[in-house]
Design a protein around this motif. Structure first.
Motif, mmCIF file in Angstrom:
data_model
loop_
_atom_site.group_PDB
_atom_site.id
_atom_site.type_symbol
_atom_site.label_atom_id
_atom_site.label_comp_id
_atom_site.label_asym_id
_atom_site.label_seq_id
_atom_site.Cartn_x
_atom_site.Cartn_y
_atom_site.Cartn_z
ATOM 1 N N UNK A 157 29.922 63.558 19.293
ATOM 2 C CA UNK A 157 28.680 64.231 19.674
ATOM 3 C C UNK A 157 28.338 63.962 21.137
ATOM 4 N N UNK A 158 27.969 65.015 21.846
ATOM 5 C CA UNK A 158 27.516 64.880 23.226
ATOM 6 C C UNK A 158 26.046 64.472 23.210
ATOM 7 N N UNK A 159 25.746 63.367 23.870
ATOM 8 C CA UNK A 159 24.367 62.887 23.943
ATOM 9 C C UNK A 159 23.964 62.657 25.396
ATOM 10 N N UNK A 160 22.716 62.998 25.702
ATOM 11 C CA UNK A 160 22.116 62.500 26.933
ATOM 12 C C UNK A 160 22.134 60.986 26.860
ATOM 13 N N UNK A 161 22.681 60.340 27.899
ATOM 14 C CA UNK A 161 22.861 58.893 27.818
ATOM 15 C C UNK A 161 22.321 58.150 29.021
ATOM 16 N N UNK A 162 21.456 58.796 29.797
ATOM 17 C CA UNK A 162 20.782 58.076 30.857
ATOM 18 C C UNK A 162 21.743 57.507 31.889
ATOM 19 N N UNK A 163 21.496 56.280 32.266
ATOM 20 C CA UNK A 163 22.209 55.666 33.386
ATOM 21 C C UNK A 163 23.627 55.240 33.060
ATOM 22 N N UNK A 164 24.006 55.190 31.792
ATOM 23 C CA UNK A 164 25.352 54.738 31.461
ATOM 24 C C UNK A 164 26.417 55.567 32.170
ATOM 25 N N UNK A 165 26.199 56.891 32.294
ATOM 26 C CA UNK A 165 27.248 57.730 32.864
ATOM 27 C C UNK A 165 27.343 57.619 34.381
ATOM 28 N N UNK A 166 26.543 56.754 34.994
ATOM 29 C CA UNK A 166 26.777 56.437 36.402
ATOM 30 C C UNK A 166 28.171 55.851 36.612
ATOM 31 N N UNK A 167 28.788 55.375 35.532
ATOM 32 C CA UNK A 167 30.179 54.919 35.597
ATOM 33 C C UNK A 167 31.077 56.008 36.182
ATOM 34 N N UNK B 188 21.120 48.375 39.091
ATOM 35 C CA UNK B 188 20.714 49.442 38.165
ATOM 36 C C UNK B 188 19.641 50.354 38.777
ATOM 37 N N UNK B 189 19.807 50.716 40.044
ATOM 38 C CA UNK B 189 18.790 51.481 40.750
ATOM 39 C C UNK B 189 19.206 52.947 40.909
ATOM 40 N N UNK B 190 18.204 53.838 40.909
ATOM 41 C CA UNK B 190 18.482 55.275 40.975
ATOM 42 C C UNK B 190 18.727 55.782 42.394
ATOM 43 N N UNK B 191 18.041 55.233 43.383
ATOM 44 C CA UNK B 191 18.241 55.719 44.749
ATOM 45 C C UNK B 191 19.673 55.460 45.227
ATOM 46 N N UNK B 192 20.230 54.263 45.046
ATOM 47 C CA UNK B 192 21.639 54.077 45.389
ATOM 48 C C UNK B 192 22.569 54.953 44.546
ATOM 49 N N UNK B 193 22.209 55.190 43.292
ATOM 50 C CA UNK B 193 23.039 56.068 42.454
ATOM 51 C C UNK B 193 23.088 57.468 43.043
ATOM 52 N N UNK B 194 21.942 57.964 43.497
ATOM 53 C CA UNK B 194 21.924 59.290 44.119
ATOM 54 C C UNK B 194 22.827 59.322 45.339
ATOM 55 N N UNK B 195 22.777 58.277 46.159
ATOM 56 C CA UNK B 195 23.634 58.221 47.345
ATOM 57 C C UNK B 195 25.113 58.203 46.953
ATOM 58 N N UNK C 20 31.592 40.711 28.455
ATOM 59 C CA UNK C 20 32.013 40.220 29.764
ATOM 60 C C UNK C 20 31.715 41.222 30.876
ATOM 61 N N UNK C 21 31.620 42.511 30.543
ATOM 62 C CA UNK C 21 31.317 43.573 31.504
ATOM 63 C C UNK C 21 30.425 44.588 30.803
ATOM 64 N N UNK C 22 29.494 45.201 31.546
ATOM 65 C CA UNK C 22 28.612 46.174 30.900
ATOM 66 C C UNK C 22 27.975 47.099 31.917
ATOM 67 N N UNK C 23 27.732 48.321 31.486
ATOM 68 C CA UNK C 23 26.862 49.260 32.214
ATOM 69 C C UNK C 23 25.879 49.809 31.202
ATOM 70 N N UNK C 24 24.604 49.455 31.369
ATOM 71 C CA UNK C 24 23.583 49.877 30.423
ATOM 72 C C UNK C 24 22.999 51.222 30.824
ATOM 73 N N UNK C 25 22.334 51.854 29.882
ATOM 74 C CA UNK C 25 21.631 53.097 30.148
ATOM 75 C C UNK C 25 20.290 53.121 29.446
ATOM 76 N N UNK C 26 19.317 53.723 30.099
ATOM 77 C CA UNK C 26 17.997 53.938 29.511
ATOM 78 C C UNK C 26 17.387 55.137 30.220
ATOM 79 N N UNK C 27 16.929 56.103 29.446
ATOM 80 C CA UNK C 27 16.330 57.272 30.063
ATOM 81 C C UNK C 27 15.469 58.035 29.078
ATOM 82 N N UNK C 28 14.525 58.854 29.594
ATOM 83 C CA UNK C 28 13.600 59.572 28.718
ATOM 84 C C UNK C 28 14.197 60.869 28.189
#
Length: 360
Positions: A68-78, A175-182, A288-296
């Protein structure tokens, strides 16, 4: 030099394989079938993929709602990390092949060699929205990369520009959005999603897989695909496609080579949702490694905005000396996730890992 050479082979065992895949899947199914009440309500909609990183060619794995395709917030910054890593790899190879005499000649060679390929490979949906705007299609080579010079001023290597490396750290560590945009602007919607699709982590026909075509700040017009949990979205994935990508990141089988300093940006204590809440202190399992996500999510029919929690992580099971890639998403919560809400997912993951039968 060809950037787009077709999809990797499937690095996971076929679904329903009768051996170790089945043992993990059976353990997960037993756990899910035993749920009642609020636990069942919360976890039934969670998407999960767990992959055992044994030292062999095929990977035992198990999943729940993993297609299933899900909106997953910040995780897909990977995906931005992956695209930047890949661009650096191809750029280094081109430098070795062309041996340009000056930085200007090197950057000119990047454009002449790669721009046409990227425009052709960019998904149709992105070209329909942004096709006349190369800033959204082509990498900003001079923003992402810088050359290292010998004493004569000749480029002898290429790496990330210092400012871009700072943005990568801000995106992945802080875990910041401004650097992610850049970071996203640097690799561009076109190249990032063209490479994701060509490598086999997104299906253009079904529009299912890993997709990142929003910059988290709304500075660039997003390009959306359909999701199960939030309608049309610009940051989404399936658990299994993200697990395939992250597995290749950690086992060194991506085209761009062995894990490098970028992978280490996902390392560190208390990066995982589970460890932030001390959920695995005594179980023998540790992230040992992680990229979390949280979004509305979009407001529901009652006007309530729920948050959706997700995570891609590498887990070590010290009891058996085996590492696992774990991707989970679509845990719906009213605000920041609580310990009790995350504990449900932690138990789901642990039950699956405990079902794994190592190769003898």
């Amino acid at each position: 030099m060809e950037m787009f050479t077709g999809a990797y082979g499937d690095n996971l065992q076929p679904e329903g394989a009768p051996d170790r895949n089945r043992s993990m899947q059976d353990a997960l199914d037993v756990f899910m079938n035993g749920l009642t009440g609020a636990d069942r309500t919360a976890l039934e909609r969670v998407s999960l993929a767990v992959v055992a990183l044994e030292d062999n060619d095929t990977r035992a794995w198990a999943g729940h709602r993993h297609h299933e395709v899900h909106f997953s917030g910040s995780m897909v910054k990977v995906l931005a990390m992956y695209a930047a890593h890949t661009l650096r790899f191809f750029s280094r190879n081109l430098l070795l092949e062309r041996q340009p005499a000056t930085p200007a000649m090197f950057f000119a060679s990047l454009s002449s060699e790669f721009d046409g390929q990227i425009r052709t490979a960019t998904p149709t949906k992105i070209k329909a929205q942004h096709g006349s705007d190369d800033t959204k299609i082509l990498p900003a080579y001079r923003t992402v990369l810088e050359t290292q010079l010998d004493a004569t001023g000749k480029p002898v290597d290429v790496d990330f520009a210092q400012d871009y490396l700072t943005h990568l750290k801000g995106m992945l560590i802080q875990q910041q959005n401004a650097p992610a945009a850049a970071c996203i602007h640097g690799v561009a919607f076109g190249f990032m999603n063209a490479k994701t699709a060509d490598d086999g982590f997104f299906d253009r026909g079904t529009e299912r897989g890993a997709w990142l075509a929003g910059d988290y700040l709304g500075q660039w017009t997003p390009v959306r695909i359909a999701s199960t949990n939030d309608g049309q979205v610009a940051q989404a994935t399936t658990a299994v496609d993200m697990a395939k990508l992250v597995t290749r990141m950690f086992d060194g089988s991506l085209e761009s080579g062995r894990p490098t300093d970028l992978i280490q940006m996902l390392a560190g204590d208390f990066r995982s949702w589970f460890h932030r809440e001390l959920l695995w202190p005594d179980s023998g399992i540790a992230a040992t490694h992680a990229k979390i996500g949280l979004g509305p999510l979009k407001p529901n029919s009652a006007g309530v905005v729920e948050q959706v929690v997700s995570e891609a992580l590498k887990v070590h099971d010290s009891n058996r000396g085996v590492d696992f890639v774990v991707v989970w998403q679509n845990l719906k919560v009213p605000a920041a996730p609580t310990r009790a809400e995350l504990a449900r997912v932690a138990r789901m993951v642990e039950a699956t890992i405990n079902g794994f039968q190592p190769t003898v």
